[in-house]
Design a protein around this motif. Structure first.
Motif, PDB file in Angstrom:
ATOM      1  N   PRO A 194     105.961  30.344  24.293  1.00  0.00           N
ATOM      2  CA  PRO A 194     106.222  31.220  25.271  1.00  0.00           C
ATOM      3  C   PRO A 194     104.295  32.378  25.431  1.00  0.00           C
ATOM      4  N   ALA A 195     103.685  30.960  26.302  1.00  0.00           N
ATOM      5  CA  ALA A 195     102.524  31.690  26.194  1.00  0.00           C
ATOM      6  C   ALA A 195     102.411  32.233  27.383  1.00  0.00           C
ATOM      7  N   LEU A 196     101.100  33.437  27.987  1.00  0.00           N
ATOM      8  CA  LEU A 196     100.600  33.719  28.861  1.00  0.00           C
ATOM      9  C   LEU A 196      99.122  33.296  28.711  1.00  0.00           C
ATOM     10  N   TYR A 197      98.638  33.969  29.687  1.00  0.00           N
ATOM     11  CA  TYR A 197      96.784  33.709  29.601  1.00  0.00           C
ATOM     12  C   TYR A 197      97.359  34.766  30.746  1.00  0.00           C
ATOM     13  N   ALA A 198      95.393  35.410  31.104  1.00  0.00           N
ATOM     14  CA  ALA A 198      95.001  36.800  31.621  1.00  0.00           C
ATOM     15  C   ALA A 198      93.517  36.917  31.742  1.00  0.00           C
ATOM     16  N   ALA A 199      93.425  36.538  33.024  1.00  0.00           N
ATOM     17  CA  ALA A 199      91.855  36.719  33.557  1.00  0.00           C
ATOM     18  C   ALA A 199      91.534  38.069  33.411  1.00  0.00           C
ATOM     19  N   THR A 200      90.556  38.787  32.505  1.00  0.00           N
ATOM     20  CA  THR A 200      89.878  39.811  33.076  1.00  0.00           C
ATOM     21  C   THR A 200      88.451  39.611  33.344  1.00  0.00           C
ATOM     22  N   GLU A 201      87.901  41.082  33.618  1.00  0.00           N
ATOM     23  CA  GLU A 201      87.216  41.470  33.935  1.00  0.00           C
ATOM     24  C   GLU A 201      85.551  41.264  33.057  1.00  0.00           C
ATOM     25  N   ARG A 202      86.253  41.824  31.876  1.00  0.00           N
ATOM     26  CA  ARG A 202      84.782  42.581  30.462  1.00  0.00           C
ATOM     27  C   ARG A 202      85.316  41.495  29.748  1.00  0.00           C
ATOM     28  N   SER A 203      86.671  41.129  29.705  1.00  0.00           N
ATOM     29  CA  SER A 203      87.214  40.754  28.030  1.00  0.00           C
ATOM     30  C   SER A 203      87.252  39.072  28.176  1.00  0.00           C
ATOM     31  N   GLY A 204      87.180  38.233  29.458  1.00  0.00           N
ATOM     32  CA  GLY A 204      87.346  36.990  29.323  1.00  0.00           C
ATOM     33  C   GLY A 204      88.375  36.760  29.714  1.00  0.00           C
ATOM     34  N   VAL A 205      89.201  35.295  29.012  1.00  0.00           N
ATOM     35  CA  VAL A 205      90.706  34.883  28.800  1.00  0.00           C
ATOM     36  C   VAL A 205      91.342  35.703  27.690  1.00  0.00           C
ATOM     37  N   LEU A 206      92.452  36.122  27.813  1.00  0.00           N
ATOM     38  CA  LEU A 206      93.080  36.542  27.178  1.00  0.00           C
ATOM     39  C   LEU A 206      94.444  35.443  27.123  1.00  0.00           C
ATOM     40  N   VAL A 207      94.387  35.874  25.315  1.00  0.00           N
ATOM     41  CA  VAL A 207      96.108  34.674  25.239  1.00  0.00           C
ATOM     42  C   VAL A 207      96.920  35.144  24.762  1.00  0.00           C
ATOM     43  N   SER A 208      98.246  35.345  24.709  1.00  0.00           N
ATOM     44  CA  SER A 208      99.507  35.795  23.834  1.00  0.00           C
ATOM     45  C   SER A 208     100.565  34.646  23.730  1.00  0.00           C
ATOM     46  N   ALA A 209     101.005  34.728  22.526  1.00  0.00           N
ATOM     47  CA  ALA A 209     102.243  33.346  22.040  1.00  0.00           C
ATOM     48  C   ALA A 209     103.260  33.631  22.003  1.00  0.00           C
ATOM     49  N   ASP A 210     103.836  34.990  22.085  1.00  0.00           N
ATOM     50  CA  ASP A 210     104.484  35.808  21.799  1.00  0.00           C
ATOM     51  C   ASP A 210     104.949  36.620  23.051  1.00  0.00           C
ATOM     52  N   ARG A 211     104.898  36.371  24.107  1.00  0.00           N
ATOM     53  CA  ARG A 211     105.793  36.999  25.247  1.00  0.00           C
ATOM     54  C   ARG A 211     104.967  38.852  25.444  1.00  0.00           C
ATOM     55  N   GLY A 212     103.406  37.998  25.221  1.00  0.00           N
ATOM     56  CA  GLY A 212     103.097  39.458  25.842  1.00  0.00           C
ATOM     57  C   GLY A 212     102.744  40.618  24.586  1.00  0.00           C
ATOM     58  N   ASN A 213     103.786  40.278  23.774  1.00  0.00           N
ATOM     59  CA  ASN A 213     103.304  41.585  22.654  1.00  0.00           C
ATOM     60  C   ASN A 213     102.275  41.699  22.189  1.00  0.00           C
ATOM     61  N   THR A 214     101.495  40.828  21.571  1.00  0.00           N
ATOM     62  CA  THR A 214     100.371  40.898  21.233  1.00  0.00           C
ATOM     63  C   THR A 214      98.885  39.497  22.008  1.00  0.00           C
ATOM     64  N   TRP A 215      97.779  40.147  22.461  1.00  0.00           N
ATOM     65  CA  TRP A 215      96.890  39.241  22.869  1.00  0.00           C
ATOM     66  C   TRP A 215      95.764  39.083  22.310  1.00  0.00           C
ATOM     67  N   THR A 216      94.210  38.029  22.210  1.00  0.00           N
ATOM     68  CA  THR A 216      93.610  37.780  22.253  1.00  0.00           C
ATOM     69  C   THR A 216      93.012  36.927  22.777  1.00  0.00           C
ATOM     70  N   ALA A 217      91.624  37.072  22.469  1.00  0.00           N
ATOM     71  CA  ALA A 217      90.361  36.842  23.476  1.00  0.00           C
ATOM     72  C   ALA A 217      90.578  35.310  22.923  1.00  0.00           C
ATOM     73  N   ARG A 218      90.136  34.978  23.918  1.00  0.00           N
ATOM     74  CA  ARG A 218      90.125  32.869  23.580  1.00  0.00           C
ATOM     75  C   ARG A 218      88.622  32.368  24.683  1.00  0.00           C
ATOM     76  N   ASN A 219      87.620  32.592  24.295  1.00  0.00           N
ATOM     77  CA  ASN A 219      85.942  32.937  25.391  1.00  0.00           C
ATOM     78  C   ASN A 219      85.319  31.933  24.710  1.00  0.00           C
ATOM     79  N   GLN A 220      85.652  31.501  23.455  1.00  0.00           N
ATOM     80  CA  GLN A 220      84.382  29.899  22.538  1.00  0.00           C
ATOM     81  C   GLN A 220      83.988  29.720  23.876  1.00  0.00           C
TER      82      GLN A 220
END
Length: 245
Positions: A194-220
């Motif tokens: 249940p992975a989700l990805y979000a493209a944002t203006e200032r935080s880069g790419v955010l990823v959720s592995a729990d159907r959108g409950n929590t998100w972390t930046a993946r910008n390495q």
């Protein structure tokens, strides 16, 4: 002259029909040759978003119909023949920035649209609409959970963050505050991953592995954080590959 392409949509039957639609600053363009050749189709107004899906067939023995929706600067347009012809559908004069079709559209006829005035939901193919939700917000991205038929989950990317509804739009909660969410995508294997990805203006790419409950930046490895698009590989279950731009 060059075109500014806002969004591409791929036919759910692409392997056989090779159909693509492009929303551009000079209107809608259709390809039935896997992108080798393109033709302009009406309307010729600036298109901001486009989505494709399958509707129920005409008659018991018919093939599913390829339908499409396009958000433009003057409202929402619909096509019942795979993007060849279009008719004005809703929101006359209101820019429709994002539009999404339910993964079970042939059965539930559900559409989610984001405008400059908020978000709207239709459960009858666009004949009537509920909303606006998040009134006053500009909505940039809309996404149905791949399991919408059972989990009733909707995602909206707005200027103030990411909003989620777990009850088909009756109530909303903001889960990622303070950044514009330009694009959203879910794993093709969402039931098991249940992975989700979000493209944002200032935080880069955010990823959720729990159907959108929590998100972390993946910008390495990324030095320029504004992103306007994100998608995942069709083989995401095995290759775990995502693309952002």
């Amino acid at each position: 002259s060059t075109l500014a392409i806002a969004q591409l949509a791929i036919s759910p039957e692409y392997a056989t029909d090779q159909t693509l639609l492009a929303a551009t600053d000079r209107g809608l363009f259709l390809s039935t040759s896997a992108g080798k050749n393109w033709v302009a189709v009406e309307p010729s107004v600036t298109a901001l978003s486009v989505a494709m899906g399958e509707d129920a067939p005409d008659g018991a023995q018919g093939e599913p119909r390829l339908v499409a929706l396009a958000g433009t600067i003057v409202g929402l347009y619909a096509s019942a023949d795979g993007g060849r012809t279009w008719n004005a559908k809703a929101f006359n004069g209101v820019p429709v920035i994002t539009v999404a079709l339910s993964p079970n559209y042939a059965n539930d006829q559900t559409i989610l649209a984001g405008t400059l005035r908020g978000a709207y939901l239709s459960t009858d193919g666009g004949a009537t609409w509920r909303g606006p939700w998040l009134e006053g917000q500009t909505l940039y991205s809309a996404l149905f959970s791949p399991e919408y038929a059972s989990d009733r989950t909707l995602f909206l990317g707005a200027g103030d963050g990411l909003h989620i509804s777990r009850d088909g739009g009756a109530t909303w909660a903001i889960v990622q505050v303070g950044d514009t969410v330009h694009a959203l995508v879910a794993s093709p294997n969402y039931a098991l991953q249940p992975a989700l990805y979000a493209a944002t203006e200032r935080s880069g790419v955010l990823v959720s592995a729990d159907r959108g409950n929590t998100w972390t930046a993946r910008n390495q490895g990324i030095t320029n954080l504004p992103f306007e698009a994100v998608t995942v590989s069709p083989d995401f279950a095995s290759d775990r590959t995502a693309f952002a731009g």
